[in-house]
Design a protein around this motif. Sequence first.
Motif, PDB file in Angstrom:
ATOM      1  N   UNK A   1       0.844  -1.203   0.000  1.00 29.48           N
ATOM      2  CA  UNK A   1       0.000   0.000   0.000  1.00 29.48           C
ATOM      3  C   UNK A   1       0.874   1.245   0.000  1.00 29.48           C
ATOM      4  N   UNK A   2       1.897   1.237   0.847  1.00 26.18           N
ATOM      5  CA  UNK A   2       2.794   2.374   0.960  1.00 26.18           C
ATOM      6  C   UNK A   2       3.457   2.677  -0.381  1.00 26.18           C
ATOM      7  N   UNK A   3       3.959   1.662  -1.016  1.00 27.45           N
ATOM      8  CA  UNK A   3       4.616   1.830  -2.320  1.00 27.45           C
ATOM      9  C   UNK A   3       3.630   2.369  -3.354  1.00 27.45           C
ATOM     10  N   UNK A   4       2.434   1.799  -3.407  1.00 29.64           N
ATOM     11  CA  UNK A   4       1.420   2.232  -4.379  1.00 29.64           C
ATOM     12  C   UNK A   4       1.039   3.696  -4.163  1.00 29.64           C
ATOM     13  N   UNK A   5       0.849   4.080  -2.907  1.00 29.93           N
ATOM     14  CA  UNK A   5       0.438   5.449  -2.608  1.00 29.93           C
ATOM     15  C   UNK A   5       1.562   6.447  -2.875  1.00 29.93           C
ATOM     16  N   UNK A   6       2.798   6.067  -2.575  1.00 32.82           N
ATOM     17  CA  UNK A   6       3.933   6.957  -2.873  1.00 32.82           C
ATOM     18  C   UNK A   6       4.075   7.170  -4.370  1.00 32.82           C
ATOM     19  N   UNK A   7       3.912   6.110  -5.140  1.00 31.37           N
ATOM     20  CA  UNK A   7       3.982   6.226  -6.601  1.00 31.37           C
ATOM     21  C   UNK A   7       2.922   7.183  -7.123  1.00 31.37           C
ATOM     22  N   UNK A   8       1.778   7.247  -6.434  1.00 28.55           N
ATOM     23  CA  UNK A   8       0.687   8.137  -6.838  1.00 28.55           C
ATOM     24  C   UNK A   8       0.873   9.556  -6.311  1.00 28.55           C
ATOM     25  N   UNK A   9       1.981   9.804  -5.587  1.00 28.65           N
ATOM     26  CA  UNK A   9       2.302  11.152  -5.143  1.00 28.65           C
ATOM     27  C   UNK A   9       1.914  11.495  -3.723  1.00 28.65           C
ATOM     28  N   UNK A  10       1.578  10.500  -2.930  1.00 31.94           N
ATOM     29  CA  UNK A  10       1.201  10.753  -1.537  1.00 31.94           C
ATOM     30  C   UNK A  10       2.404  10.630  -0.613  1.00 31.94           C
ATOM     31  N   UNK A  11       2.346  11.344   0.494  1.00 34.04           N
ATOM     32  CA  UNK A  11       3.330  11.183   1.568  1.00 34.04           C
ATOM     33  C   UNK A  11       2.778  10.116   2.506  1.00 34.04           C
ATOM     34  N   UNK A  12       3.601   9.122   2.820  1.00 33.68           N
ATOM     35  CA  UNK A  12       3.155   7.978   3.609  1.00 33.68           C
ATOM     36  C   UNK A  12       4.154   7.708   4.723  1.00 33.68           C
ATOM     37  N   UNK A  13       3.630   7.498   5.929  1.00 35.03           N
ATOM     38  CA  UNK A  13       4.459   7.134   7.082  1.00 35.03           C
ATOM     39  C   UNK A  13       3.751   6.044   7.866  1.00 35.03           C
ATOM     40  N   UNK A  14       4.515   5.184   8.497  1.00 38.85           N
ATOM     41  CA  UNK A  14       3.938   4.201   9.405  1.00 38.85           C
ATOM     42  C   UNK A  14       3.512   4.927  10.672  1.00 38.85           C
ATOM     43  N   UNK A  15       2.341   4.640  11.170  1.00 38.35           N
ATOM     44  CA  UNK A  15       1.840   5.244  12.406  1.00 38.35           C
ATOM     45  C   UNK A  15       2.689   4.725  13.562  1.00 38.35           C
ATOM     46  N   UNK A  16       3.368   5.621  14.266  1.00 35.14           N
ATOM     47  CA  UNK A  16       4.241   5.197  15.370  1.00 35.14           C
ATOM     48  C   UNK A  16       3.444   4.624  16.537  1.00 35.14           C
ATOM     49  N   UNK A  17       2.149   4.920  16.600  1.00 33.99           N
ATOM     50  CA  UNK A  17       1.319   4.399  17.672  1.00 33.99           C
ATOM     51  C   UNK A  17       0.633   3.089  17.325  1.00 33.99           C
ATOM     52  N   UNK A  18       0.687   2.684  16.046  1.00 41.10           N
ATOM     53  CA  UNK A  18       0.012   1.457  15.608  1.00 41.10           C
ATOM     54  C   UNK A  18       0.697   0.952  14.349  1.00 41.10           C
ATOM     55  N   UNK A  19       1.479  -0.109  14.474  1.00 43.42           N
ATOM     56  CA  UNK A  19       2.236  -0.610  13.324  1.00 43.42           C
ATOM     57  C   UNK A  19       1.377  -1.328  12.293  1.00 43.42           C
ATOM     58  N   UNK A  20       0.073  -1.304  12.464  1.00 48.10           N
ATOM     59  CA  UNK A  20      -0.856  -1.874  11.489  1.00 48.10           C
ATOM     60  C   UNK A  20      -1.528  -0.786  10.654  1.00 48.10           C
ATOM     61  N   UNK A  21      -1.053   0.471  10.805  1.00 47.18           N
ATOM     62  CA  UNK A  21      -1.705   1.607  10.155  1.00 47.18           C
ATOM     63  C   UNK A  21      -0.675   2.501   9.468  1.00 47.18           C
ATOM     64  N   UNK A  22      -1.016   2.942   8.257  1.00 49.17           N
ATOM     65  CA  UNK A  22      -0.233   3.944   7.557  1.00 49.17           C
ATOM     66  C   UNK A  22      -0.939   5.294   7.685  1.00 49.17           C
ATOM     67  N   UNK A  23      -0.161   6.343   7.838  1.00 51.14           N
ATOM     68  CA  UNK A  23      -0.691   7.700   7.808  1.00 51.14           C
ATOM     69  C   UNK A  23      -0.389   8.261   6.422  1.00 51.14           C
ATOM     70  N   UNK A  24      -1.408   8.846   5.790  1.00 49.93           N
ATOM     71  CA  UNK A  24      -1.276   9.273   4.390  1.00 49.93           C
ATOM     72  C   UNK A  24      -1.761  10.706   4.240  1.00 49.93           C
ATOM     73  N   UNK A  25      -0.897  11.529   3.596  1.00 49.18           N
ATOM     74  CA  UNK A  25      -1.213  12.914   3.299  1.00 49.18           C
ATOM     75  C   UNK A  25      -1.029  13.144   1.809  1.00 49.18           C
ATOM     76  N   UNK A  26      -1.758  14.119   1.290  1.00 45.16           N
ATOM     77  CA  UNK A  26      -1.478  14.554  -0.072  1.00 45.16           C
ATOM     78  C   UNK A  26      -0.142  15.271  -0.047  1.00 45.16           C
ATOM     79  N   UNK A  27       0.710  15.016  -1.036  1.00 44.57           N
ATOM     80  CA  UNK A  27       1.990  15.711  -1.109  1.00 44.57           C
ATOM     81  C   UNK A  27       1.733  17.152  -1.496  1.00 44.57           C
ATOM     82  N   UNK A  28       2.485  18.056  -0.873  1.00 39.33           N
ATOM     83  CA  UNK A  28       2.278  19.465  -1.214  1.00 39.33           C
ATOM     84  C   UNK A  28       3.256  19.954  -2.239  1.00 39.33           C
TER      85      UNK A  28
END
Length: 103
Positions: free
Chosen positions: A76-103
């Motif tokens: 998911x992380x790779x796919x979203x980054x390729x589409x131009x999103x900023x992606x980070x693993x949630x430090x509070x939950x390793x089962x969740x990605x945090x996703x923002x639109x790249x500015x």
Amino acid sequence: MSDDKPEFGYGAGGRPLWTARDRDAEVLRTVLRKAGRREFSERHGGFVVEGGGDGRPFQVACAGDAEASAQELAQYSEDLRKAGYRVELDTGDDQVLLVWESS
């Protein structure tokens, strides 16, 4: 905006898109579906998109088989980054990605 028709139309499966947040979440879902990822449903596990709006990140998780979750999140992380999103693993939950639109 009419109570009868969602301002941003409808997403996959007829999901109403009432707000900009709904529309933006649907864009994330579309990116993942086009990359061949499966969306969570009653029949099988897959990705889930939650949160977002008001500058907060969307949360993307893999619901279903816990053993496959880490590998799926990496995809998911790779796919979203390729589409131009900023992606980070949630430090509070390793089962969740945090996703923002790249500015």
